[in-house]
Design a protein around this motif. Structure first.
Motif, mmCIF file in Angstrom:
data_model
loop_
_atom_site.group_PDB
_atom_site.id
_atom_site.type_symbol
_atom_site.label_atom_id
_atom_site.label_comp_id
_atom_site.label_asym_id
_atom_site.label_seq_id
_atom_site.Cartn_x
_atom_site.Cartn_y
_atom_site.Cartn_z
ATOM 1 N N TYR A 22 44.579 43.654 46.644
ATOM 2 C CA TYR A 22 43.724 44.328 45.670
ATOM 3 C C TYR A 22 43.778 43.640 44.301
ATOM 4 O O TYR A 22 43.374 44.214 43.302
ATOM 5 N N GLN A 26 42.191 44.832 40.808
ATOM 6 C CA GLN A 26 43.086 45.089 39.677
ATOM 7 C C GLN A 26 42.638 44.312 38.444
ATOM 8 O O GLN A 26 42.602 44.858 37.332
ATOM 9 N N VAL A 36 46.615 49.964 35.728
ATOM 10 C CA VAL A 36 46.575 49.888 37.185
ATOM 11 C C VAL A 36 47.999 49.852 37.728
ATOM 12 O O VAL A 36 48.862 49.177 37.175
ATOM 13 N N SER A 38 49.914 49.610 41.726
ATOM 14 C CA SER A 38 49.868 49.564 43.181
ATOM 15 C C SER A 38 51.281 49.275 43.660
ATOM 16 O O SER A 38 52.096 48.731 42.901
#
Length: 196
Positions: A22, A26, A36, A38
């Motif tokens: 991702y 991002q 952000v 993750s």
């Protein structure tokens, strides 16, 4: 929390996926001034008997609550594929109305699903049951290692991605605990009044 602050996007990776999958998303979010986060889910990269509920608890306690309670930011969850189930379940009690009732100013203000599994959960069924008793044909089961595998992930997972990115993404794919797909799905929140 100042009312003008932008929310933080929490990107919950799908099955066999890592946060690196991702990176472009991002970058786009960060370039627009959004925070952000993750993280690698506990069921990824292991044959241990780690359940979907373990992923749900990890998302809630390690990804959502620190941002809400310590950093004091609202959150928008982005979940992909497998993570639609544990990410939505992790938002239980974290909606704006629920948090306000508890005297909290921050909350999960939205849930975005990308090609996600949207089981309602809470009924004792597992992911295999949501697929009608069989996993998709690109997923292989290794009972001895307690893993689900995708030997050639490019065609089913990255067919619509530019080839150079798809080839790189394949390198970051990881196997996932079979137990996650055979443990009961927790109750989701995506369909509840709190998130309409």
């Amino acid at each position: 929390m100042a009312p003008y602050q932008k929310p933080v996007f929490v990107i919950v990776p799908g099955g066999a996926q890592t946060p690196s999958h991702y990176a472009y998303l991002q970058l786009l979010l960060l370039s627009q001034g959004y925070g952000v986060l993750s993280a690698l889910l506990p069921t990824i990269g292991t044959g241990a008997k780690v359940t979907i509920e373990d992923d749900t608890e990890y998302i809630r306690s390690r990804m959502l609550l620190p941002i809400l309670n310590i950093e004091k930011h609202n959150i928008i969850i982005i979940s992909h594929s497998y993570s639609g189930i544990p990410a939505s379940a992790a938002a239980q009690g974290l909606s704006k109305a629920d948090r306000a009732a508890d005297g909290k100013e921050t909350s999960v203000i939205g849930q975005i699903f990308i090609a996600a599994i949207l089981a309602r959960g809470g009924d004792g069924k597992d992911i295999v049951a949501t697929f009608g008793g069989q996993l998709p044909p690109h997923i292989q089961v290794d009972e001895n290692e307690n893993l689900i595998k995708c030997e050639d992930p490019k065609p089913p997972l990255f067919h619509d991605v530019p080839s150079v990115l798809a080839d790189t993404a394949v390198l970051s794919c990881m196997n996932q605990s079979l137990t996650a797909f055979r443990s009961p799905c927790p109750e989701a929140t995506w369909h509840t009044e709190a998130f309409k």
